[in-house]
Design an enzyme around this catalytic site. Sequence first.
Site, PDB file in Angstrom:
ATOM      1  CG  ASP A  46      -2.069   1.090   1.185  1.00  0.00           C
ATOM      2  OD1 ASP A  46      -1.685   2.309   1.114  1.00  0.00           O
ATOM      3  OD2 ASP A  46      -3.227   0.701   1.082  1.00  0.00           O
ATOM      4  CG  HIS A 115      -8.047  -2.365  -2.837  1.00  0.00           C
ATOM      5  ND1 HIS A 115      -9.450  -1.569  -3.685  1.00  0.00           N
ATOM      6  CD2 HIS A 115      -7.963  -1.421  -1.629  1.00  0.00           C
ATOM      7  CE1 HIS A 115      -9.549  -0.294  -2.949  1.00  0.00           C
ATOM      8  NE2 HIS A 115      -8.692  -0.358  -1.673  1.00  0.00           N
ATOM      9  CG  HIS A 117      -6.972  -2.643   2.819  1.00  0.00           C
ATOM     10  ND1 HIS A 117      -6.074  -1.285   2.682  1.00  0.00           N
ATOM     11  CD2 HIS A 117      -8.249  -1.942   2.442  1.00  0.00           C
ATOM     12  CE1 HIS A 117      -6.496  -0.512   1.859  1.00  0.00           C
ATOM     13  NE2 HIS A 117      -7.933  -0.718   1.789  1.00  0.00           N
TER      14      HIS A 117
END
Length: 163
Positions: A46, A115, A117
Amino acid sequence: MGNMESSKSDSNKGMVETCIFCWIANDQDKETEVIKQNKELVCFRDINPAAPHHYLVIPREHIHSCLSLHKAHTGLVKRMAEMGRAVLRDQGITDMEDIRLGFHQPPYISVDHLHLHVLAPTSQISKYMSYKFIPRSNNFVTEEQLRKRLKNKTPPVQCISGS
Protein backbone atom coordinates in the site's frame (compact mmCIF):
# COMPACT_ATOMS: atom_id res chain seq x y z
CA MET A 1 -14.99 6.76 -26.45
CA GLY A 2 -18.06 5.72 -24.45
CA ASN A 3 -16.67 2.35 -23.35
CA MET A 4 -13.61 2.66 -21.13
CA GLU A 5 -12.77 -1.05 -21.40
CA SER A 6 -9.64 -1.74 -23.40
CA SER A 7 -9.80 -4.18 -26.27
CA LYS A 8 -6.12 -3.99 -27.24
CA SER A 9 -5.25 -7.59 -26.36
CA ASP A 10 -6.41 -10.60 -24.40
CA SER A 11 -3.85 -9.87 -21.69
CA ASN A 12 -5.51 -6.50 -21.06
CA LYS A 13 -9.05 -7.88 -21.37
CA GLY A 14 -11.30 -6.34 -18.73
CA MET A 15 -8.85 -3.52 -18.05
CA VAL A 16 -10.32 -0.12 -17.34
CA GLU A 17 -7.85 2.35 -18.85
CA THR A 18 -8.32 4.96 -16.11
CA CYS A 19 -7.88 2.52 -13.20
CA ILE A 20 -4.45 2.54 -11.52
CA PHE A 21 -5.00 -0.97 -10.13
CA CYS A 22 -5.77 -2.27 -13.63
CA TRP A 23 -2.48 -0.71 -14.72
CA ILE A 24 -0.64 -2.45 -11.88
CA ALA A 25 -2.39 -5.77 -12.53
CA ASN A 26 -1.41 -5.62 -16.20
CA ASP A 27 2.23 -4.59 -15.53
CA GLN A 28 1.64 -1.13 -17.02
CA ASP A 29 2.71 0.82 -13.90
CA LYS A 30 6.50 0.75 -13.64
CA GLU A 31 6.64 2.40 -10.18
CA THR A 32 4.76 -0.30 -8.26
CA GLU A 33 6.74 -3.32 -7.11
CA VAL A 34 4.65 -6.46 -7.33
CA ILE A 35 5.41 -8.76 -4.40
CA LYS A 36 3.46 -11.84 -5.47
CA GLN A 37 1.23 -12.67 -8.42
CA ASN A 38 -0.46 -15.45 -10.32
CA LYS A 39 -2.82 -15.63 -13.29
CA GLU A 40 -5.72 -14.25 -11.24
CA LEU A 41 -4.25 -12.01 -8.49
CA VAL A 42 -1.54 -9.43 -7.81
CA CYS A 43 -0.15 -8.26 -4.46
CA PHE A 44 1.82 -5.07 -3.77
CA ARG A 45 2.55 -2.67 -0.89
CA ASP A 46 0.00 0.00 0.00
CA ILE A 47 1.44 3.45 -0.87
CA ASN A 48 0.07 4.84 2.41
CA PRO A 49 0.73 2.01 4.90
CA ALA A 50 -1.24 1.93 8.14
CA ALA A 51 0.92 -0.83 9.67
CA PRO A 52 4.50 -2.12 9.31
CA HIS A 53 3.15 -4.67 6.83
CA HIS A 54 0.33 -3.28 4.68
CA TYR A 55 -0.31 -4.93 1.33
CA LEU A 56 -3.11 -4.91 -1.21
CA VAL A 57 -4.28 -8.00 -3.08
CA ILE A 58 -6.26 -7.26 -6.25
CA PRO A 59 -7.85 -9.40 -8.94
CA ARG A 60 -6.49 -8.83 -12.43
CA GLU A 61 -10.10 -8.58 -13.59
CA HIS A 62 -11.63 -5.16 -12.93
CA ILE A 63 -14.31 -5.57 -10.27
CA HIS A 64 -15.60 -2.32 -8.82
CA SER A 65 -15.89 -3.22 -5.11
CA CYS A 66 -17.03 -5.84 -2.61
CA LEU A 67 -20.60 -4.69 -3.26
CA SER A 68 -20.21 -5.95 -6.85
CA LEU A 69 -19.64 -9.52 -5.66
CA HIS A 70 -22.07 -12.45 -5.35
CA LYS A 71 -21.84 -16.08 -4.22
CA ALA A 72 -19.85 -17.15 -7.29
CA HIS A 73 -17.07 -14.82 -6.06
CA THR A 74 -16.68 -16.56 -2.68
CA GLY A 75 -13.71 -18.55 -3.98
CA LEU A 76 -12.08 -15.38 -5.30
CA VAL A 77 -12.31 -13.73 -1.88
CA LYS A 78 -10.85 -16.85 -0.27
CA ARG A 79 -7.94 -16.95 -2.75
CA MET A 80 -7.26 -13.25 -2.19
CA ALA A 81 -7.01 -13.91 1.56
CA GLU A 82 -4.79 -16.95 0.99
CA MET A 83 -2.40 -14.84 -1.09
CA GLY A 84 -2.40 -12.13 1.58
CA ARG A 85 -1.52 -14.64 4.31
CA ALA A 86 1.19 -16.18 2.10
CA VAL A 87 2.77 -12.75 1.55
CA LEU A 88 2.75 -12.11 5.31
CA ARG A 89 4.45 -15.48 5.93
CA ASP A 90 6.99 -14.66 3.18
CA GLN A 91 7.67 -11.37 4.97
CA GLY A 92 8.37 -13.15 8.27
CA ILE A 93 5.01 -12.70 10.01
CA THR A 94 4.39 -15.79 12.16
CA ASP A 95 1.51 -14.65 14.42
CA MET A 96 -1.52 -15.09 12.17
CA GLU A 97 -3.78 -14.05 15.07
CA ASP A 98 -2.36 -10.49 14.90
CA ILE A 99 -3.34 -9.73 11.31
CA ARG A 100 -6.34 -8.06 9.67
CA LEU A 101 -7.70 -8.81 6.23
CA GLY A 102 -10.58 -6.84 4.84
CA PHE A 103 -12.23 -4.63 2.28
CA HIS A 104 -13.45 -1.06 2.40
CA GLN A 105 -17.04 -0.63 1.26
CA PRO A 106 -18.31 2.22 -0.93
CA PRO A 107 -18.33 5.11 -0.44
CA TYR A 108 -15.21 4.51 1.69
CA ILE A 109 -12.98 3.30 -1.15
CA SER A 110 -10.23 5.38 -2.69
CA VAL A 111 -9.74 3.23 -5.82
CA ASP A 112 -12.75 1.77 -7.64
CA HIS A 113 -11.15 -1.67 -8.07
CA LEU A 114 -11.69 -4.50 -5.61
CA HIS A 115 -8.76 -4.71 -3.20
CA LEU A 116 -8.09 -6.64 -0.02
CA HIS A 117 -6.15 -4.84 2.70
CA VAL A 118 -3.62 -7.11 4.40
CA LEU A 119 -2.29 -5.58 7.62
CA ALA A 120 0.15 -6.87 10.25
CA PRO A 121 0.69 -6.70 13.05
CA THR A 122 -2.79 -5.47 13.93
CA SER A 123 -1.41 -4.30 17.27
CA GLN A 124 0.77 -1.80 15.38
CA ILE A 125 -1.83 -0.23 13.09
CA SER A 126 -1.26 3.53 13.22
CA LYS A 127 -3.54 5.18 15.75
CA TYR A 128 -4.14 7.93 13.19
CA MET A 129 -5.39 5.44 10.61
CA SER A 130 -6.97 2.75 12.81
CA TYR A 131 -10.49 4.14 12.29
CA LYS A 132 -10.26 3.01 8.64
CA PHE A 133 -9.80 -0.64 9.59
CA ILE A 134 -12.38 -1.31 12.33
CA PRO A 135 -13.98 -4.71 11.68
CA ARG A 136 -17.77 -4.79 11.34
CA SER A 137 -17.95 -1.04 10.79
CA ASN A 138 -19.82 0.65 7.95
CA ASN A 139 -16.62 1.23 6.03
CA PHE A 140 -14.64 -2.00 6.57
CA VAL A 141 -15.70 -5.63 6.22
CA THR A 142 -13.35 -8.48 7.06
CA GLU A 143 -12.65 -11.18 4.53
CA GLU A 144 -14.54 -13.72 6.68
CA GLN A 145 -17.57 -11.44 7.02
CA LEU A 146 -17.64 -10.86 3.28
CA ARG A 147 -17.51 -14.59 2.48
CA LYS A 148 -20.45 -15.20 4.88
CA ARG A 149 -22.40 -12.35 3.27
CA LEU A 150 -21.81 -13.75 -0.21
CA LYS A 151 -23.11 -17.25 0.58
CA ASN A 152 -26.69 -16.29 -0.25
CA LYS A 153 -26.15 -13.36 -2.59
CA THR A 154 -27.31 -14.31 -6.06
CA PRO A 155 -25.89 -12.70 -9.19
CA PRO A 156 -27.88 -9.82 -10.63
CA VAL A 157 -30.41 -10.76 -13.29
CA GLN A 158 -29.37 -9.51 -16.69
CA CYS A 159 -32.13 -8.31 -18.97
CA ILE A 160 -31.74 -9.25 -22.61
CA SER A 161 -33.61 -6.96 -24.90
CA GLY A 162 -35.29 -8.33 -28.00
CA SER A 163 -34.66 -7.14 -31.53
